[in-house]
Design an enzyme around this catalytic site. Structure first.
Site, PDB file in Angstrom:
ATOM      1  N   TYR A 187       0.648  -1.171   0.048  1.00  0.00           N
ATOM      2  CA  TYR A 187       0.024  -0.021  -0.157  1.00  0.00           C
ATOM      3  C   TYR A 187       0.781   1.187   0.067  1.00  0.00           C
ATOM      4  O   TYR A 187       2.025   1.235   0.236  1.00  0.00           O
ATOM      5  CB  TYR A 187      -1.028   0.121   1.189  1.00  0.00           C
ATOM      6  CG  TYR A 187      -0.313   0.523   2.441  1.00  0.00           C
ATOM      7  CD1 TYR A 187      -0.494   1.792   2.944  1.00  0.00           C
ATOM      8  CD2 TYR A 187       0.235  -0.418   3.372  1.00  0.00           C
ATOM      9  CE1 TYR A 187       0.198   2.126   4.146  1.00  0.00           C
ATOM     10  CE2 TYR A 187       0.807  -0.124   4.531  1.00  0.00           C
ATOM     11  CZ  TYR A 187       0.581   1.273   4.909  1.00  0.00           C
ATOM     12  OH  TYR A 187       1.158   1.657   6.150  1.00  0.00           O
ATOM     13  N   CYS A 188       0.440   2.249  -0.393  1.00  0.00           N
ATOM     14  CA  CYS A 188       0.836   3.571  -0.419  1.00  0.00           C
ATOM     15  C   CYS A 188      -0.211   4.704   0.040  1.00  0.00           C
ATOM     16  O   CYS A 188      -1.004   4.549   0.914  1.00  0.00           O
ATOM     17  CB  CYS A 188       1.695   3.722  -1.884  1.00  0.00           C
ATOM     18  SG  CYS A 188       0.431   3.944  -3.112  1.00  0.00           S
ATOM     19  N   ARG A 189       0.095   6.000  -0.521  1.00  0.00           N
ATOM     20  CA  ARG A 189      -0.737   7.007  -0.216  1.00  0.00           C
ATOM     21  C   ARG A 189      -2.110   6.990  -0.941  1.00  0.00           C
ATOM     22  O   ARG A 189      -3.249   7.228  -0.281  1.00  0.00           O
ATOM     23  CB  ARG A 189      -0.121   8.321  -0.339  1.00  0.00           C
ATOM     24  CG  ARG A 189      -0.879   9.701   0.126  1.00  0.00           C
ATOM     25  CD  ARG A 189      -0.146  10.743   0.076  1.00  0.00           C
ATOM     26  NE  ARG A 189       0.311  11.243  -1.533  1.00  0.00           N
ATOM     27  CZ  ARG A 189      -0.422  11.950  -2.299  1.00  0.00           C
ATOM     28  NH1 ARG A 189      -1.513  12.464  -1.761  1.00  0.00           N
ATOM     29  NH2 ARG A 189       0.018  12.273  -3.488  1.00  0.00           N
TER      30      ARG A 189
ATOM     31  N   ILE B 105      -3.684   4.355   2.373  1.00  0.00           N
ATOM     32  CA  ILE B 105      -3.185   4.717   3.954  1.00  0.00           C
ATOM     33  C   ILE B 105      -4.697   5.843   4.035  1.00  0.00           C
ATOM     34  O   ILE B 105      -5.585   5.834   5.205  1.00  0.00           O
ATOM     35  CB  ILE B 105      -2.114   5.543   4.092  1.00  0.00           C
ATOM     36  CG1 ILE B 105      -2.089   5.981   5.754  1.00  0.00           C
ATOM     37  CG2 ILE B 105      -1.939   7.072   3.225  1.00  0.00           C
ATOM     38  CD1 ILE B 105      -2.052   4.871   6.560  1.00  0.00           C
TER      39      ILE B 105
END
Length: 120
Positions: free
Chosen positions: A76-78, A105
């Protein structure tokens, strides 16, 4: 087989209903905004080299054991873009159970106001 995992599926894993490794691919300076509980960080700029590292070198650098080809790896990331690329790269390197939490996130923080703060 889809390489996407939903927020509800991820929450079940975090709540103890399965084995997984959650990788946050954001850069170190982005982690001050918090991380999803249980996540480990390998920034996108390091992800390709991480796949090729020997296990002892990997653990020394990232402070957790290197994932195996059959591990359930979730990236996952932003906002979901980098984690999508990380999952595709992982699959291409033989990590066939790699998935993208495209909700990122942002989506996670909607249900968890206690997003873990990065302490490193």
């Amino acid at each position: 087989m889809s390489n996407i995992i939903t927020r509800d599926e991820l929450k079940k894993l975090i709540d103890g209903q399965g084995d997984y490794l959650l990788i946050d691919v954001r850069e170190k300076d982005e982690l001050k905004y918090g991380m999803i509980p249980t996540a480990k960080n390998i920034s996108m700029s390091e992800i390709i080299s991480a796949f090729g590292m020997e296990p002892d070198e990997f653990e020394k650098k990232f402070k957790f054991p290197k994932f195996r080809k059959d591990d359930n790896i979730i990236f996952y990331c932003r906002t979901g873009g980098r984690s999508h690329l990380a999952a595709i790269m992982a699959i291409s390197k033989g990590f066939v159970n790699s998935k993208n939490f495209k909700g990122s996130i942002w989506e996670w923080s909607e249900i968890d106001v206690n997003v873990k703060r990065y302490e490193h």
